[in-house]
Design an enzyme around this catalytic site. Sequence first.
Site, short mmCIF file in Angstrom:
data_model
loop_
_atom_site.label_atom_id
_atom_site.label_comp_id
_atom_site.label_asym_id
_atom_site.label_seq_id
_atom_site.Cartn_x
_atom_site.Cartn_y
_atom_site.Cartn_z
CB ILE A 146 -0.93 0.02 1.22
CG1 ILE A 146 -1.81 -1.23 1.26
CG2 ILE A 146 -1.80 1.27 1.23
CD1 ILE A 146 -2.54 -1.43 2.57
CG ASP A 174 14.41 -2.06 10.87
OD1 ASP A 174 13.30 -2.27 11.40
OD2 ASP A 174 15.21 -2.97 10.61
CG ASN A 179 1.80 1.86 4.79
OD1 ASN A 179 0.74 1.24 4.65
ND2 ASN A 179 2.95 1.45 4.24
CE1 TYR A 215 -1.30 -6.16 11.56
CE2 TYR A 215 -3.46 -7.21 11.40
CZ TYR A 215 -2.57 -6.23 11.00
OH TYR A 215 -2.95 -5.30 10.04
CE LYS A 235 -1.24 -2.43 12.21
NZ LYS A 235 -0.67 -1.22 11.58
CB VAL A 258 -4.41 -4.87 0.90
CG1 VAL A 258 -3.68 -4.43 -0.37
CG2 VAL A 258 -5.26 -3.72 1.43
#
Length: 254
Positions: free
Chosen positions: A16, A61, A88, A157, A161, A190
């Site tokens: 993305i 990084d 992102n 994950y 988030k 995606v």
Amino acid sequence: MTSSKVYLITGGNRGIGFELVKELSKDENNYIIATVRDPSKNDEFKVFSESKKNVSTVKLDLDKDSDIESLGNQLGKLTDKVDVFISNAGISDAYHKVVEAPKEVYITHYRVNALAPVFIFQKVYPFLKKSETKKAIFVSTAGASFSDFKPICVSAYASSKAALNFSVLQLSSELANEGFIIFAVHPGMVLSDMGNMAFEKLPRNMPDMKKYFAARVTPITPNESALSVQKVIEASDSQYNGKFYYYDGSEHEF
């Protein structure tokens, strides 16, 4: 002060992020700064970025404190302000049930997905303050939603988030009086490298996952996601502050 509209996009060399760089750089009035883990890597992004006068790269990084610490100095060599910051970059490799997830998986995902974006924002904040736009968009996921919980094995994950989402809420509250517009966005399911890996790994953890995705999720390409997210960002105003939007422009609860 830099006259162009300056975008800073983390993880701008793939998926993305790369598509956002491509689309935004089509407007010569935009100046795009993309962060990459290895600027020397001879890949498609490097060839593209070197062909565009309005695209620059900085080394970052998210899992290296030294890279985050040097970000302000790197940006200062390229611009005196940032108008739009798009957080992102992130990782998604936690396809475990909570009771089976290794400790290091949790530690790594929280460090990269929840903590690094906050510390990066701290470095970008002085540059955003000099802009009249002052937009900060954090790429999150519908999988982190409390209000629309999804029975998917993404343990560290999703929770990392969700932690990021709380920081978005805090920042939006703390900086509202300074004219900032800060919100989270779900980019869709995606078909990027990360998304394809999810499709490969999730069904093995939950046998009904293919059926779940087929019924509720429509996969989109990285370019489709980038174009949609770009529209959300361009449409955003003060009413977006502290909220969570899907790539289609609809607002959702965290």
